[in-house]
Every structure is written in C-alpha cells, then in structure tokens.
Motif scaffolding. Structure first.
Motif, PDB file in Angstrom:
ATOM      1  N   THR A  43       0.753  -1.151  -0.018  1.00 22.14           N
ATOM      2  CA  THR A  43      -0.078  -0.002   0.051  1.00 22.14           C
ATOM      3  C   THR A  43       0.936   1.353   0.010  1.00 22.14           C
ATOM      4  OG1 THR A  43      -1.841  -1.304   1.181  1.00 22.14           O
ATOM      5  CG2 THR A  43      -1.944   1.296   1.154  1.00 22.14           C
ATOM      6  N   LEU A  78      -1.927   6.544   6.170  1.00 21.17           N
ATOM      7  CA  LEU A  78      -1.708   4.961   6.445  1.00 21.17           C
ATOM      8  C   LEU A  78      -0.271   5.005   7.681  1.00 21.17           C
ATOM      9  CD1 LEU A  78      -2.433   2.044   6.271  1.00 21.17           C
ATOM     10  CD2 LEU A  78      -0.912   1.936   4.455  1.00 21.17           C
ATOM     11  N   ALA A  81      -0.594  -1.928   8.657  1.00 22.07           N
ATOM     12  CA  ALA A  81      -1.672  -2.558   7.962  1.00 22.07           C
ATOM     13  C   ALA A  81      -1.575  -4.094   8.374  1.00 22.07           C
ATOM     14  CB  ALA A  81      -1.917  -2.234   6.468  1.00 22.07           C
ATOM     15  N   GLN A  99      -9.234  -5.820   5.335  1.00 23.51           N
ATOM     16  CA  GLN A  99      -7.926  -5.496   6.033  1.00 23.51           C
ATOM     17  C   GLN A  99      -8.048  -4.461   6.960  1.00 23.51           C
ATOM     18  OE1 GLN A  99      -5.439  -3.434   3.369  1.00 23.51           O
ATOM     19  NE2 GLN A  99      -3.370  -4.113   4.228  1.00 23.51           N
ATOM     20  N   VAL A 101      -6.377  -1.491   9.010  1.00 20.79           N
ATOM     21  CA  VAL A 101      -5.476  -0.256   9.001  1.00 20.79           C
ATOM     22  C   VAL A 101      -5.723   0.727   9.943  1.00 20.79           C
ATOM     23  CG1 VAL A 101      -5.413  -0.371   6.311  1.00 20.79           C
ATOM     24  CG2 VAL A 101      -7.079   0.892   7.218  1.00 20.79           C
ATOM     25  N   SER A 293       1.801  -6.290   3.104  1.00 17.99           N
ATOM     26  CA  SER A 293       0.735  -7.445   3.882  1.00 17.99           C
ATOM     27  C   SER A 293       0.416  -8.691   3.211  1.00 17.99           C
ATOM     28  CB  SER A 293      -0.829  -7.031   3.581  1.00 17.99           C
ATOM     29  OG  SER A 293      -0.753  -5.480   4.363  1.00 17.99           O
TER      30      SER A 293
END
Length: 308
Positions: A43, A78, A81, A99, A101, A293
C-alpha cells in the motif's frame, strides 16, 4: 484462492518491472508450481494497493506489479496494516477484501469488492469503519482467524506498542474484547504471522539489534520465545510470511524500506536455532510503499499457516 491466484501468475514474465493494469481473470491450472509463493499487497502513501507475487526460486522471481485498487485510503494517513483477507463472491465473478489499517491514530476495518479476481475495485463498495483511537504509535498489526473445517474457532487481533504485545478477541470484525498484554518486547522491530492453531499463534520477529525470534502466543499462559538467529536481521523494517503453498516450509520477504530492497527467504519448520533458512536472494524489484501485507483466503475452509 491463494493457490489459484499464485498459480495463475506463473505464466507471467518473472522479471517484468512495469506497473500494469489488471487483466480479466483466466482459468488457473489445477496443479501449482513446485516452489513456494507469496501473494503480497503493498500500500502506497497515496492509499493505492499494488499486487505482486513472489516466487521462491533461486534467484527469486516476481510477477509484474499490478494495481489492486486506487484511492482505497486517504493520502499520507496510513501507518500500519494487517494482512488482506479475500473471499470469493457468491456468483464467482470476483472477490471481496478486508484489511485492518491504522489511519493517523485510528484503527479502521477496510472492506471493498473487486470485479474479477485481478479486476477493478468497485469504488461504491469501498468502506472504512472506524473501530477506535489511540493506535498512532503501533508499529505492527495483524489479525489471525483459525478455522476447524467450516467452523470459525477464533479471531484475534495483535499489535505491538512500546514494549508490549497486545491481543484482543474479535467478534463480527469490529468488536474487540478481552484485551491481554505481554510486556518485555521493546526490542521487537517488526513481526509476521507464521503459524496458527486452535490454541496459539506464532510470529517470526526481528529486533533492532538484528536477532530473529519465534514468539508463540497461547490463548492462556505466557508467550514462548525462541532464538532463531542472533544477528544480521536488523535491516528489515517489514517482514511478510506465507506457507500455504510450501508444505512444512515458510516463504518470507524482508523489506529494507531505507533502500527499497526486498529479499526472499525460505524457512524450514521453525525449531529455534536449528531452523533451516535458505536465502534466495534479492527480489528484482524496488519497493517504495508504506505497508506490506500477506494476501490470503479469509474463509472457514481455507488452510492455516503451519510454520512452527
């Protein structure tokens, strides 16, 4: 879907480096390749998801980088995560993803639907459900669901904050209860989930001074910590593991965020300092994302990790 997703990418050029658009889903071979694979979601700071598959060969290979969704998260929010869980839609035309986060200091559950297994995210389905605040200094986050056949036995959330590993029971995705804390882990730099059973989860953890440990966290009692290696692992800010395609082995990617360099390893079944580690080498990519991830099947019939 891990086996289907990974196997379906084998025919792609291993060394292709450009970010490409997702293509329509195609039928996957019934038999996968004879090496470990890791489906990785990366991400960016802009909240975009990039999909890659790591191949456990020597030297290591990687699929072309593909967009997994744009603007899933707000820019520059972010921090950490969890893994990305996927479920095939009822009509078999795509998948849903979920997910956890941390955005700023708030923990969120991110959910959305993908049209086709490697297709486009439906922007109308993107939802971020705020769970709670006070998560801004967490440096690791992961959720573990253990299934026995078609029965969900448990789901737990883990976080590393300061010198403490925290664990919660999770109900219905967003309700956290029965917090348990384990002190004495200030040296932990990052971790990755490698094993799941009905009574414990095991993580592979690196420290700031370079040691590598397994940390088994039981549902009751104290964590069991074992040294795997005593040095040389301090360069990785992120570790991501998977073992669904590996039998008793585990494939691990370590990411040096300072240089953008990923390295791939294959671990034998964890057994303290006797654990066999095969260094496969540098992955032919440069990683510049914020969080990395594991992508895994998140349903009550999926295989569990068995790294320890």
């Amino acid at each position: 879907m891990i086996r289907k997703r990974a196997a379906g990418l084998v025919g792609l050029a291993l060394a292709a480096g450009a970010l490409v658009q997702a293509e329509p889903a195609t039928a996957a071979p019934t038999e996968g390749p004879g090496f470990c694979q890791l489906s990785l979601g990366s991400t960016t700071s802009e909240g975009d998801l990039i999909l890659r598959t790591m191949y456990g060969v020597t030297p290591p290979g990687a699929s072309p980088s593909r967009w997994g969704g744009k603007d899933l998260l707000p820019d520059n929010q972010l921090r950490v995560a969890s893994g990305i869980g996927t479920q095939t839609n009822a009509d078999q035309t795509g998948e849903s993803r979920r997910q956890y986060v941390v955005l700023g200091s708030t923990l969120n559950l991110l959910t959305y639907t993908v049209n086709g297994f490697w297709g486009e995210v439906d922007p109308a389905t993107v939802k971020r459900t705020a769970i709670g605040g006070g998560w801004g200094d967490v440096r690791y986050l992961e959720s573990s669901r253990f299934n026995r056949g078609t029965t969900l036995v448990r789901q737990n959330m883990y976080a590393v904050l300061g010198d403490t590993i925290l664990r919660w029971n999770v109900v219905n995705g967003t309700s956290f209860a029965q917090k348990t804390t384990y002190a004495g882990f200030s040296a932990v730099k990052t971790m990755t989930l490698i094993s799941q059973t009905a009574t414990y989860d095991t993580f592979l953890a690196s420290t700031r001074l370079g040691a590598l440990y397994t940390i088994r966290i039981p549902l009751t009692g104290k964590p069991v910590v074992k040294v795997v290696r005593r040095s040389t692992w301090q360069g990785f800010e992120a570790l991501v593991a998977d073992g669904i395609t590996c039998g008793d082995n585990t494939i691990v990617v370590g990411v040096d965020k300072e240089t953008g360099t990923p390295y791939l390893y294959e671990f034998g079944h964890a057994n303290g300092t006797a654990t066999v580690i095969k260094a496969l080498g540098k992955v032919p990519r440069t990683f510049n994302e914020v969080a990395y991830s594991r992508i895994f099947d998140d349903n009550q019939e999926s295989a569990q990790l068995f790294g320890e």
